[in-house]
Motif scaffolding. Structure first.
Motif, PDB file in Angstrom:
ATOM      1  N   ARG A 128       0.849  -1.153  -0.018  1.00  0.00           N
ATOM      2  CA  ARG A 128       0.022   0.073   0.142  1.00  0.00           C
ATOM      3  C   ARG A 128       0.931   1.300  -0.139  1.00  0.00           C
ATOM      4  N   GLY A 129       0.575   2.096  -0.829  1.00  0.00           N
ATOM      5  CA  GLY A 129       1.253   3.217  -1.107  1.00  0.00           C
ATOM      6  C   GLY A 129       0.576   4.680  -0.197  1.00  0.00           C
ATOM      7  N   TYR A 130       1.541   5.466   0.455  1.00  0.00           N
ATOM      8  CA  TYR A 130       0.911   6.759   0.999  1.00  0.00           C
ATOM      9  C   TYR A 130       1.701   7.690   0.551  1.00  0.00           C
ATOM     10  N   LEU A 131       1.146   8.767   0.151  1.00  0.00           N
ATOM     11  CA  LEU A 131       1.593  10.162  -0.118  1.00  0.00           C
ATOM     12  C   LEU A 131       1.291  11.365   1.033  1.00  0.00           C
ATOM     13  N   VAL A 132       2.471  11.356   1.769  1.00  0.00           N
ATOM     14  CA  VAL A 132       2.234  12.511   3.027  1.00  0.00           C
ATOM     15  C   VAL A 132       2.824  13.690   2.494  1.00  0.00           C
ATOM     16  N   HIS A 133       2.079  14.703   2.451  1.00  0.00           N
ATOM     17  CA  HIS A 133       2.498  16.154   2.223  1.00  0.00           C
ATOM     18  C   HIS A 133       2.019  17.194   2.909  1.00  0.00           C
ATOM     19  N   GLY A 134       2.555  18.351   2.849  1.00  0.00           N
ATOM     20  CA  GLY A 134       2.377  19.490   3.781  1.00  0.00           C
ATOM     21  C   GLY A 134       3.502  20.257   4.007  1.00  0.00           C
ATOM     22  N   PRO A 135       3.173  21.501   4.552  1.00  0.00           N
ATOM     23  CA  PRO A 135       4.390  22.374   4.778  1.00  0.00           C
ATOM     24  C   PRO A 135       5.597  21.840   5.567  1.00  0.00           C
ATOM     25  N   PRO A 136       6.543  22.300   5.881  1.00  0.00           N
ATOM     26  CA  PRO A 136       7.702  21.906   6.628  1.00  0.00           C
ATOM     27  C   PRO A 136       7.385  22.008   8.036  1.00  0.00           C
ATOM     28  N   GLY A 137       7.834  20.834   9.012  1.00  0.00           N
ATOM     29  CA  GLY A 137       7.440  21.255  10.446  1.00  0.00           C
ATOM     30  C   GLY A 137       6.191  20.731  10.747  1.00  0.00           C
ATOM     31  N   THR A 138       5.366  20.093   9.808  1.00  0.00           N
ATOM     32  CA  THR A 138       4.002  19.549  10.311  1.00  0.00           C
ATOM     33  C   THR A 138       3.935  18.239  10.692  1.00  0.00           C
ATOM     34  N   GLY A 139       5.087  17.459  11.095  1.00  0.00           N
ATOM     35  CA  GLY A 139       5.084  16.121  11.414  1.00  0.00           C
ATOM     36  C   GLY A 139       5.138  14.983  10.382  1.00  0.00           C
ATOM     37  N   LYS A 140       5.420  15.270   9.393  1.00  0.00           N
ATOM     38  CA  LYS A 140       5.542  14.159   8.250  1.00  0.00           C
ATOM     39  C   LYS A 140       6.355  13.005   8.657  1.00  0.00           C
ATOM     40  N   SER A 141       7.634  13.402   9.024  1.00  0.00           N
ATOM     41  CA  SER A 141       8.382  11.997   9.596  1.00  0.00           C
ATOM     42  C   SER A 141       8.023  11.612  10.861  1.00  0.00           C
ATOM     43  N   SER A 142       7.656  12.328  11.815  1.00  0.00           N
ATOM     44  CA  SER A 142       6.974  11.817  12.833  1.00  0.00           C
ATOM     45  C   SER A 142       5.844  10.927  12.595  1.00  0.00           C
ATOM     46  N   LEU A 143       4.848  11.152  11.470  1.00  0.00           N
ATOM     47  CA  LEU A 143       3.966  10.129  11.136  1.00  0.00           C
ATOM     48  C   LEU A 143       4.644   8.770  10.648  1.00  0.00           C
TER      49      LEU A 143
ATOM     50  N   ARG B 291       7.133  -7.240   5.588  1.00  0.00           N
ATOM     51  CA  ARG B 291       6.574  -6.613   6.851  1.00  0.00           C
ATOM     52  C   ARG B 291       7.726  -5.093   7.080  1.00  0.00           C
ATOM     53  N   SER B 292       7.849  -4.502   6.181  1.00  0.00           N
ATOM     54  CA  SER B 292       8.730  -3.260   6.193  1.00  0.00           C
ATOM     55  C   SER B 292       8.050  -2.064   5.635  1.00  0.00           C
ATOM     56  N   ILE B 293       8.723  -0.827   5.533  1.00  0.00           N
ATOM     57  CA  ILE B 293       8.311   0.419   5.021  1.00  0.00           C
ATOM     58  C   ILE B 293       9.348   0.898   4.408  1.00  0.00           C
ATOM     59  N   LEU B 294       9.089   1.293   3.012  1.00  0.00           N
ATOM     60  CA  LEU B 294       9.855   1.973   2.198  1.00  0.00           C
ATOM     61  C   LEU B 294       9.620   3.459   2.043  1.00  0.00           C
ATOM     62  N   LEU B 295      10.432   4.227   2.632  1.00  0.00           N
ATOM     63  CA  LEU B 295      10.525   5.741   2.844  1.00  0.00           C
ATOM     64  C   LEU B 295      11.136   6.459   1.660  1.00  0.00           C
ATOM     65  N   VAL B 296      10.638   7.255   0.869  1.00  0.00           N
ATOM     66  CA  VAL B 296      11.533   8.089  -0.176  1.00  0.00           C
ATOM     67  C   VAL B 296      10.838   9.870   0.513  1.00  0.00           C
ATOM     68  N   GLU B 297      11.890  10.403   1.369  1.00  0.00           N
ATOM     69  CA  GLU B 297      11.540  11.873   1.781  1.00  0.00           C
ATOM     70  C   GLU B 297      11.879  12.616   0.578  1.00  0.00           C
ATOM     71  N   ASP B 298      11.063  13.714   0.629  1.00  0.00           N
ATOM     72  CA  ASP B 298      11.134  14.785  -0.236  1.00  0.00           C
ATOM     73  C   ASP B 298      11.168  14.458  -1.768  1.00  0.00           C
ATOM     74  N   VAL B 299      10.424  13.459  -2.135  1.00  0.00           N
ATOM     75  CA  VAL B 299      10.412  12.786  -3.544  1.00  0.00           C
ATOM     76  C   VAL B 299      10.457  14.073  -4.629  1.00  0.00           C
TER      77      VAL B 299
ATOM     78  N   THR C 224       7.110  11.408   0.853  1.00  0.00           N
ATOM     79  CA  THR C 224       6.758  12.622   1.663  1.00  0.00           C
ATOM     80  C   THR C 224       7.342  13.778   0.678  1.00  0.00           C
ATOM     81  N   THR C 225       6.470  14.791   0.963  1.00  0.00           N
ATOM     82  CA  THR C 225       6.885  15.933  -0.095  1.00  0.00           C
ATOM     83  C   THR C 225       6.222  17.221   0.521  1.00  0.00           C
TER      84      THR C 225
END
Length: 524
Positions: free
Chosen positions: A244-259, A295-303, A356-357
């Motif tokens: 399953r793919g998730y796109l987490v977007h929003g301004p800086p400092g809104t908790g994307k990495s914490s999510l 059972r893992s998460i593939l993370l690409v930050e600031d794609v 994330t972006t």
């Protein structure tokens, strides 16, 4: 001469010895008959031999530590499960002798109990009483190709519970241990380096309970994650990759990495933080994907930044990076899309893909469609509900006289949850912390900001500053040898034997090709 009393005593001993022998022989015969008596024998035969009903006979399952030269997974699961039974018995005050051990790198709260050889513990499952007994084998060595060394569990139970034990109890033990392993394991954070994954412990303690997030959005994300874990049969039936793919977007400092950390702690999944800039080709990207665990998460930050310079396809028309010319090229967008939902995306199971972006509008629409990014999660600026959760998390305050003012200010100004959290963490005094957070919002509404050193500065609206002179390339084709230098409203054009000077009231012009060549300037 023996007395009559001694003679009577000797006869009594003889009778007792004979009776004991007869009883022992009868018990041995009874056991032998019980073992060889077929299951369909008439009950009268067993009754004449004083045998218990067939269903009441004790059966046993022996689980040895080694299966040939390898560890027996059932034995390992049984040892972990028995440890929980011992812990329950210790809390109940049952007198027993246990072994205590502490796994390497674990905390004191993870001390485990184990049985000593020759001891037993009783478990009850659906009304059936089952006894676990541990026995040790001789031979000294712990491992052998024939599996004869090591320890063994003997699980005994009444014969009438045989089907229950084999079809329900042992699978229950395996599933229980697997769930315990997921809950107790420490998640790892992997980073790619030279085509390989390098792991470290993931020490981020963010959870959905501590995340400053809209309550409805939080519950929606949790429900979606839990639904994803429980749909194995659905993905198999529909022929889709279990991901399953998730796109987490929003301004800086809104908790994307914490999510992302909260999702990892909720699912007990490892996180693979993929740096696309360090991946040399699409081929290397596929190798990294194959080496990921289930059972893992593939993370690409600031794609959006990672793909800013990535072409849709390679210049030579290939997108797999297999040609010699593409070995040193970066990942292409086509290579990333194949990783997300192409054939290579089916190389594992139970995988979460999170991109994330900060700028969703900069992403290629091909990356955003369902099947690639199944769910879009917007992490926006701090709302009043998130502010109250931060106040409860950091200071245990669920109501305060400043709350109405803060609620009104948050409707007018934008503030990231990280900015609010920074003010709340500045002091242990709850009133002072909330006042600092409210002051941040008041200053922002008034146009006053704080710099990094804590000094307050007023925003001033001033006119544009005069730009500093800088070299300007000459226009036109074939003018690469020309150079313009701007200096105090004067411009000198030099190149190809032409010198032109324009100043205040100066209209002189000389042509290098007609003897007007500037001294010291040769043809360039």
């Amino acid at each position: 001469m023996a007395s009559p009393a001694n003679g009577a005593l000797e006869r009594y001993k003889s009778v007792i010895t004979a009776a004991t022998s007869v009883v022992g022989a009868a018990m041995l015969l009874r056991r032998l008959v019980a073992d060889v008596l077929p299951a369909g024998a008439p009950p009268l035969v067993g009754a004449l031999l004083l045998l218990p009903p067939p269903g009441a006979r004790r059966h046993a399952v022996v689980i040895e530590e080694f299966d040939g030269a390898f560890y027996n997974r059932v034995f390992l699961a049984a040892r972990a499960y028995v440890s929980t039974l011992l812990a329950d018995a210790a809390r109940a005050g049952a007198p027993a002798v246990f072994k205590a051990s502490l796994p390497r790198g674990a905390g004191a709260e993870q001390i485990t109990l184990a049985m000593r050889p020759g001891t037993a513990v009783v478990d009850v499952f659906r009304g059936a009483e089952l006894k676990w007994r541990l026995s040790g084998h001789g031979g000294g060595g712990r491992r052998g190709a024939d599996g004869g060394s090591g320890e063994a569990f003997r699980l005994s139970f009444d014969g009438r519970h045989k089907d229950l034990v084999l079809s329900a109890y042992l699978p229950f033990v395996m599933a229980r241990v697997e769930a315990m392993a997921r809950e107790q394991r420490q998640a790892k954070l992997y980073s790619n380096e030279r085509g390989k994954w390098r792991p470290v412990r993931l020490r981020n303690a963010s959870t959905f309970a501590t995340l400053a997030m809209d309550a409805a959005l939080r519950q929606d994300v949790v429900d979606d994650l839990d639904r994803f874990l429980g749909r194995k049969e659905y993905y198999e039936r529909t022929g889709r990759a279990w991901k399953r793919g998730y796109l987490v977007h929003g301004p800086p400092g809104t908790g994307k990495s914490s999510l992302v950390a909260a999702i990892s702690n909720h699912l007990h999944f490892d996180v693979y933080d993929l740096d696309l800039g360090a991946v040399r080709s699409n081929t290397e990207l596929r190798k990294l994907l194959i080496r990921m665990k289930n059972r893992s998460i593939l993370l690409v930050e600031d794609v959006d930044c990672a793909l800013a310079a990535a072409p849709r396809r390679e210049a030579d028309g290939g997108s797999d990076g297999s040609s010699p010319a593409s070995k040193h090229r970066k990942v292409t967008l086509s290579g990333l899309l194949n990783m997300v939902d192409g054939l290579w995306s089916s190389s594992g199971h139970e995988r979460i893909l999170i991109f994330t972006t900060n700028h969703m509008d900069r992403l290629d629409p091909a990356l955003l469609r369902p099947g690639r990014m199944d769910k879009h999660i917007h992490m926006g600026y701090c709302g009043f509900g998130a502010f109250k959760e931060l106040a409860v998390t950091y200071h245990g305050v669920d109501d305060h006289p400043l709350f109405p003012e803060v609620e009104a200010l948050l409707r007018e100004v934008d503030a990231a949850p990280s900015e609010i959290a920074e003010k709340l963490l500045a002091t242990d005094d709850a009133d002072a912390a909330l006042e600092a957070a409210a002051k941040l919002l008041r200053d922002r509404e008034a146009g006053i900001e704080e710099d990094g050193g804590g000094y307050v500065k007023q925003k001033l609206h001033v006119g544009p500053r005069r730009p500093r002179p800088r070299p300007v390339p000459a226009p036109g084709r074939g003018a690469s040898a020309a150079r313009r230098v701007a200096f105090d409203e004067e411009m000198v054009l030099l190149g190809l034997g032409v010198a032109q000077r324009q100043g205040r009231g100066s209209g002189r012009r000389s042509r290098g090709g007609r003897g007007g060549r500037v001294p010291g300037r040769g043809r360039r």
